[in-house]
Scaffold this active site. Structure first.
Site, PDB file in Angstrom:
ATOM      1  N   ARG A  17      -7.394   2.702  -1.399  1.00  0.00           N
ATOM      2  CA  ARG A  17      -7.306   3.224  -2.776  1.00  0.00           C
ATOM      3  C   ARG A  17      -6.180   2.505  -3.526  1.00  0.00           C
ATOM      4  NH1 ARG A  17      -3.857   4.961  -6.360  1.00  0.00           N
ATOM      5  NH2 ARG A  17      -2.728   6.021  -4.684  1.00  0.00           N
ATOM      6  N   ASP A  18      -4.967   2.758  -3.133  1.00  0.00           N
ATOM      7  CA  ASP A  18      -3.789   2.181  -3.800  1.00  0.00           C
ATOM      8  C   ASP A  18      -3.848   0.652  -3.780  1.00  0.00           C
ATOM      9  OD1 ASP A  18      -1.232   1.690  -4.802  1.00  0.00           O
ATOM     10  OD2 ASP A  18      -0.261   3.212  -3.581  1.00  0.00           O
ATOM     11  N   HIS A 211       6.241   8.249   0.282  1.00  0.00           N
ATOM     12  CA  HIS A 211       5.457   7.078  -0.127  1.00  0.00           C
ATOM     13  C   HIS A 211       6.409   6.113  -0.845  1.00  0.00           C
ATOM     14  CE1 HIS A 211       1.483   5.447  -1.915  1.00  0.00           C
ATOM     15  NE2 HIS A 211       2.442   4.709  -2.455  1.00  0.00           N
ATOM     16  N   HIS A 213       7.803   2.218  -2.036  1.00  0.00           N
ATOM     17  CA  HIS A 213       7.399   0.872  -2.444  1.00  0.00           C
ATOM     18  C   HIS A 213       8.533  -0.098  -2.165  1.00  0.00           C
ATOM     19  CE1 HIS A 213       3.850   1.903  -5.347  1.00  0.00           C
ATOM     20  NE2 HIS A 213       3.669   2.335  -4.117  1.00  0.00           N
ATOM     21  N   CYS A 244       1.443  -0.116  -7.961  1.00  0.00           N
ATOM     22  CA  CYS A 244       1.182   0.792  -9.073  1.00  0.00           C
ATOM     23  C   CYS A 244       0.864  -0.035 -10.316  1.00  0.00           C
ATOM     24  CB  CYS A 244       2.406   1.658  -9.326  1.00  0.00           C
ATOM     25  SG  CYS A 244       2.273   2.667 -10.812  1.00  0.00           S
ATOM     26  N   ASN A 253       3.522  -1.738  -2.190  1.00  0.00           N
ATOM     27  CA  ASN A 253       3.479  -0.751  -1.113  1.00  0.00           C
ATOM     28  C   ASN A 253       4.125  -1.346   0.126  1.00  0.00           C
ATOM     29  OD1 ASN A 253       2.011   1.613  -2.011  1.00  0.00           O
ATOM     30  ND2 ASN A 253       0.264   0.236  -2.290  1.00  0.00           N
TER      31      ASN A 253
HETATM   32 ZN    ZN Z   1       1.861   3.059  -3.500  1.00  0.00          ZN
END
Ligand code: ZN
Length: 288
Positions: A17-18, A211, A213, A244, A253
């Site tokens: 997804r990300d 989460h 980055h 993002c 990420n």
């Molecule tokens: Zn992320």
């Protein structure tokens, strides 16, 4: 060994997804399905597989329903989808039997939330109450995600109390897991330790997920800081895919391979087969 360091952690893979949403070109649906199945075979128990954002806004993820219908993974793998609004929820619930957890989200920073989804934080949370009810009524697990939890590129530092206040509202809505996103990589290890110590105290019984980055190279250090104060749930992306989209160009990420290898070498179990994760990352590079 620190007394609060967990012996084992959960890592949710967010690359499908990300990661895929931030690639310039759309990945063909059969390739997405194959990559997700490779990830499930690598030992993940949680994978974020789709987002029901408007297809004209994110054409890379327009095939969410097809991906969900196509994937075959072991029964103990929890598949999560990201739900941006009630229309997205309608789409997701039309294929309700294909996934297990639904995630709703807001940015802790007013400016980032407005730029990302064009609503105020209060409007978003008001809508989220109704969405949470529908998700729970379907027997799905409710996850909530708070973006820009550790800082906002427009507003700077976001007060801890504001972030945890939003988290408490999600807990009241019935979220059993709350993720805190360092959307543009502004966290540092000292702040992360303070943040999660406070969060664990204020949100008993809720699973708290980190989460991070790697925008400024501090992703793994932040994960270590969270681990040491007792966080045992993390998200990362195989092959370091994604980041993002707001603001444009802010990627990063942390790579699952790096996170899992750090944990394993510290004696913290991840349940992942690292070679298989790396093989999936190579496969993704060859598709892109
Ligand atoms: Zn992320």
């Amino acid at each position: 060994m620190s007394s609060k360091r967990p012996a084992a952690v959960q890592i949710r893979e967010v690359g499908p997804r990300d990661g895929f949403q931030n690639e310039p070109e759309s990945i063909p649906t059969p390739d997405k399905i194959r990559l997700i199945e490779m990830l499930a075979a690598a030992g993940y128990k949680r994978i974020e597989v789709a987002s029901f954002v408007r297809p004209d806004v994110l054409p890379q993820l327009a095939d969410g329903e097809e991906v969900l219908r196509g994937i075959r993974v072991p029964a103990d793998v929890e598949l999560m989808v990201l739900i941006p609004n009630t229309r997205g929820l309608d789409r997701a619930l039309a294929v309700r039997d294909t996934f297990h957890a639904a995630s709703i989200f807001v940015s802790a920073s007013e400016t980032h939330n407005m730029k990302n989804i064009n609503r105020t934080v209060e409007q978003t949370l008001a809508d989220d109450v109704g969405m949470a009810r529908r998700i729970l009524a379907e027997g799905l697990k409710l996850d909530a995600v708070i973006a820009t939890s550790f800082g906002c590129p427009y507003e700077g530092k976001v007060p801890l109390d504001r972030v945890l206040g939003i988290a408490e509202r999600y807990a009241e809505m019935g979220a059993t897991e709350i993720g805190f996103g360092d959307t543009t990589g502004m966290a540092n290890p000292a702040y992360v330790a303070d943040f999660f110590s406070a969060a664990l105290e204020r949100l008993p019984g809720v699973e708290l997920t980190a989460h991070f980055h790697n925008t400024r190279g501090q992703g793994l250090a932040n994960a270590y800081a969270a681990l040491e104060v007792g966080v045992d749930s993390f998200e990362s992306s195989f092959g370091e895919l994604g980041g993002c989209p707001v603001p444009v160009g802010s990627t990063g990420n942390i790579a699952t391979e790096d996170l899992a290898s750090m944990f394993e070498e510290m004696g913290v179990e991840t349940g992942l087969n690292l070679d298989a994760v790396i093989a999936a990352a190579r496969e993704a590079q060859s598709v892109l």
